[in-house]
Design a protein around this motif. Structure first.
Motif, PDB file in Angstrom:
ATOM      1  N   PHE A 165      -2.912 -20.303  13.150  1.00 46.94           N
ATOM      2  CA  PHE A 165      -2.458 -20.099  11.773  1.00 46.94           C
ATOM      3  C   PHE A 165      -3.648 -20.104  10.821  1.00 46.94           C
ATOM      4  O   PHE A 165      -3.788 -19.219   9.968  1.00 46.94           O
ATOM      5  N   SER A 166      -4.521 -21.090  10.983  1.00 48.60           N
ATOM      6  CA  SER A 166      -5.703 -21.203  10.131  1.00 48.60           C
ATOM      7  C   SER A 166      -6.596 -19.975  10.277  1.00 48.60           C
ATOM      8  O   SER A 166      -7.080 -19.425   9.275  1.00 48.60           O
ATOM      9  N   ASP A 167      -6.806 -19.525  11.514  1.00 42.21           N
ATOM     10  CA  ASP A 167      -7.618 -18.329  11.753  1.00 42.21           C
ATOM     11  C   ASP A 167      -6.997 -17.103  11.082  1.00 42.21           C
ATOM     12  O   ASP A 167      -7.697 -16.312  10.448  1.00 42.21           O
ATOM     13  N   GLY A 168      -5.687 -16.947  11.224  1.00 39.22           N
ATOM     14  CA  GLY A 168      -4.993 -15.812  10.622  1.00 39.22           C
ATOM     15  C   GLY A 168      -5.059 -15.847   9.104  1.00 39.22           C
ATOM     16  O   GLY A 168      -5.285 -14.814   8.460  1.00 39.22           O
ATOM     17  N   MET A 169      -4.887 -17.012   8.530  1.00 41.25           N
ATOM     18  CA  MET A 169      -4.949 -17.164   7.071  1.00 41.25           C
ATOM     19  C   MET A 169      -6.350 -16.849   6.570  1.00 41.25           C
ATOM     20  O   MET A 169      -6.522 -16.110   5.586  1.00 41.25           O
ATOM     21  N   THR A 170      -7.365 -17.371   7.237  1.00 42.18           N
ATOM     22  CA  THR A 170      -8.755 -17.110   6.844  1.00 42.18           C
ATOM     23  C   THR A 170      -9.071 -15.623   6.936  1.00 42.18           C
ATOM     24  O   THR A 170      -9.679 -15.050   6.020  1.00 42.18           O
ATOM     25  N   THR A 171      -8.657 -14.973   8.021  1.00 42.24           N
ATOM     26  CA  THR A 171      -8.888 -13.541   8.192  1.00 42.24           C
ATOM     27  C   THR A 171      -8.227 -12.740   7.076  1.00 42.24           C
ATOM     28  O   THR A 171      -8.831 -11.835   6.487  1.00 42.24           O
ATOM     29  N   ALA A 172      -6.984 -13.074   6.760  1.00 47.51           N
ATOM     30  CA  ALA A 172      -6.254 -12.359   5.704  1.00 47.51           C
ATOM     31  C   ALA A 172      -6.909 -12.558   4.340  1.00 47.51           C
ATOM     32  O   ALA A 172      -7.067 -11.602   3.568  1.00 47.51           O
ATOM     33  N   LEU A 173      -7.311 -13.788   4.014  1.00 49.47           N
ATOM     34  CA  LEU A 173      -7.944 -14.051   2.724  1.00 49.47           C
ATOM     35  C   LEU A 173      -9.310 -13.372   2.621  1.00 49.47           C
ATOM     36  O   LEU A 173      -9.674 -12.852   1.564  1.00 49.47           O
ATOM     37  N   ASP A 174     -10.063 -13.365   3.727  1.00 49.36           N
ATOM     38  CA  ASP A 174     -11.347 -12.660   3.736  1.00 49.36           C
ATOM     39  C   ASP A 174     -11.145 -11.169   3.502  1.00 49.36           C
ATOM     40  O   ASP A 174     -11.916 -10.528   2.777  1.00 49.36           O
TER      41      ASP A 174
END
Length: 102
Positions: free
Chosen positions: A68-77
């Protein structure tokens, strides 16, 4: 700890018309999980009606925290990259929360 015996931590974030709640809770087996709640005020149709709140909740379990954290970081980036193209509107710098604070 809160009076509720399953709640370990709670963070409230007011963001415009919405409020987000990040609640860390524990299971009976002493595992931790996260609930993310979006709450939006919904006014009654007639004057004098009491305001109600529309809520949406996500339950996030320990086995999914990293993904979840990886996906959120990728989306925000990606959002930041898209803003940099000038094609999309960036948040107003006068707004309380911006992605620059992340």
């Amino acid at each position: 700890m809160n009076d509720r015996n399953d709640e370990v931590f709670s963070e409230r974030v007011k963001a415009g018309k919405r409020t987000y709640f990040f609640d860390v809770k524990k299971t009976r087996g002493n595992d931790l999980y996260l609930t993310i709640t979006e709450s939006k005020r919904k006014y009654g149709s007639e004057e004098g009606d009491r305001a109600e709140f529309e809520k949406h909740k996500i339950f996030l379990y320990k086995e999914d925290f990293e993904k979840f954290s990886d996906g959120m970081t990728t989306a925000l980036d990606k959002i930041k990259d898209l803003w940099d193209t000038g094609e999309f509107k960036k948040p107003d710098p006068r707004e309380e929360l911006t992605f620059d604070e992340l």
